[in-house]
Design a protein around this motif. Structure first.
Motif, mmCIF file in Angstrom:
data_model
loop_
_atom_site.group_PDB
_atom_site.id
_atom_site.type_symbol
_atom_site.label_atom_id
_atom_site.label_comp_id
_atom_site.label_asym_id
_atom_site.label_seq_id
_atom_site.Cartn_x
_atom_site.Cartn_y
_atom_site.Cartn_z
ATOM 1 N N GLN A 1 0.808 -1.213 0.000
ATOM 2 C CA GLN A 1 0.000 0.000 0.000
ATOM 3 C C GLN A 1 0.846 1.271 0.000
ATOM 4 O O GLN A 1 0.339 2.344 -0.270
ATOM 5 C CB GLN A 1 -0.935 0.011 1.218
ATOM 6 C CG GLN A 1 -1.960 -1.089 1.182
ATOM 7 C CD GLN A 1 -2.872 -1.058 2.397
ATOM 8 O OE1 GLN A 1 -2.568 -0.452 3.405
ATOM 9 N NE2 GLN A 1 -4.012 -1.713 2.283
ATOM 10 N N GLY A 2 2.117 1.150 0.345
ATOM 11 C CA GLY A 2 2.991 2.316 0.374
ATOM 12 C C GLY A 2 2.659 3.293 1.488
ATOM 13 O O GLY A 2 2.755 4.505 1.301
ATOM 14 N N CYS A 3 2.261 2.738 2.649
ATOM 15 C CA CYS A 3 1.898 3.594 3.777
ATOM 16 C C CYS A 3 2.056 2.802 5.084
ATOM 17 O O CYS A 3 2.316 1.608 5.081
ATOM 18 C CB CYS A 3 0.470 4.097 3.630
ATOM 19 S SG CYS A 3 -0.750 2.773 3.539
ATOM 20 N N TRP A 4 1.895 3.516 6.194
ATOM 21 C CA TRP A 4 1.945 2.899 7.518
ATOM 22 C C TRP A 4 0.539 2.421 7.869
ATOM 23 O O TRP A 4 -0.431 3.143 7.670
ATOM 24 C CB TRP A 4 2.446 3.904 8.551
ATOM 25 C CG TRP A 4 3.874 4.261 8.317
ATOM 26 C CD1 TRP A 4 4.345 5.289 7.562
ATOM 27 C CD2 TRP A 4 5.011 3.556 8.798
ATOM 28 N NE1 TRP A 4 5.714 5.277 7.556
ATOM 29 C CE2 TRP A 4 6.156 4.220 8.311
ATOM 30 C CE3 TRP A 4 5.187 2.435 9.606
ATOM 31 C CZ2 TRP A 4 7.438 3.799 8.599
ATOM 32 C CZ3 TRP A 4 6.473 2.015 9.897
ATOM 33 C CH2 TRP A 4 7.582 2.692 9.398
ATOM 34 N N VAL A 5 0.411 1.196 8.394
ATOM 35 C CA VAL A 5 -0.896 0.617 8.682
ATOM 36 C C VAL A 5 -0.949 0.008 10.081
ATOM 37 O O VAL A 5 0.080 -0.388 10.644
ATOM 38 C CB VAL A 5 -1.293 -0.473 7.649
ATOM 39 C CG1 VAL A 5 -1.394 0.097 6.259
ATOM 40 C CG2 VAL A 5 -0.330 -1.632 7.685
ATOM 41 N N ARG A 6 -2.170 -0.039 10.605
ATOM 42 C CA ARG A 6 -2.429 -0.683 11.902
ATOM 43 C C ARG A 6 -3.910 -1.049 11.923
ATOM 44 O O ARG A 6 -4.732 -0.387 11.303
ATOM 45 C CB ARG A 6 -2.103 0.280 13.033
ATOM 46 C CG ARG A 6 -2.365 -0.267 14.417
ATOM 47 C CD ARG A 6 -1.879 0.707 15.460
ATOM 48 N NE ARG A 6 -2.555 0.472 16.720
ATOM 49 C CZ ARG A 6 -2.399 1.233 17.785
ATOM 50 N NH1 ARG A 6 -1.617 2.283 17.746
ATOM 51 N NH2 ARG A 6 -3.045 0.959 18.894
ATOM 52 N N LYS A 7 -4.261 -2.110 12.629
ATOM 53 C CA LYS A 7 -5.660 -2.530 12.729
ATOM 54 C C LYS A 7 -6.519 -1.368 13.198
ATOM 55 O O LYS A 7 -6.136 -0.613 14.061
ATOM 56 C CB LYS A 7 -5.798 -3.699 13.693
ATOM 57 C CG LYS A 7 -7.222 -4.196 13.809
ATOM 58 C CD LYS A 7 -7.245 -5.652 14.118
ATOM 59 C CE LYS A 7 -8.642 -6.171 14.285
ATOM 60 N NZ LYS A 7 -9.387 -6.245 13.055
ATOM 61 N N HIS A 8 -7.701 -1.254 12.621
ATOM 62 C CA HIS A 8 -8.619 -0.165 12.929
ATOM 63 C C HIS A 8 -9.227 -0.332 14.322
ATOM 64 O O HIS A 8 -10.048 -1.205 14.552
ATOM 65 C CB HIS A 8 -9.724 -0.128 11.869
ATOM 66 C CG HIS A 8 -10.805 0.851 12.162
ATOM 67 N ND1 HIS A 8 -12.055 0.724 11.642
ATOM 68 C CD2 HIS A 8 -10.835 1.966 12.915
ATOM 69 C CE1 HIS A 8 -12.818 1.712 12.054
ATOM 70 N NE2 HIS A 8 -12.093 2.475 12.839
#
Length: 81
Positions: free
Chosen positions: A59-66
């Protein structure tokens, strides 16, 4: 758990992306994502990692569970609070 899931779905349906200087915070695919226009400084990257965000190459971004806490953490790291 069902009530938590319902609140996350309701939040996502009414969610407006939060734009900050240099990027935005959004919710996609039950993940809180932080997209930066340019690579953030090392101290920001360390804060992201320490708060459970991970870099997604796909995705080209920082992610974390919602979760509600993930949104609060994202706002604090990005200086939106």
């Amino acid at each position: 758990k069902l009530e938590i899931m319902k609140s996350r779905i309701a939040r996502k349906e009414t969610w407006e992306p939060i734009v900050f200087t240099g990027g935005k915070i959004d919710i996609e695919a039950d993940r809180v994502i932080i997209k930066h226009d340019e690579k953030p400084e090392a101290d920001i990257i360390m804060k992201l990692k320490s708060r459970g965000f991970r870099w997604s190459r796909n995705q080209g971004c920082w992610v974390r569970k919602h979760t509600a806490r993930a949104i609060i953490d994202a706002k604090e790291i990005c200086g939106v609070v």
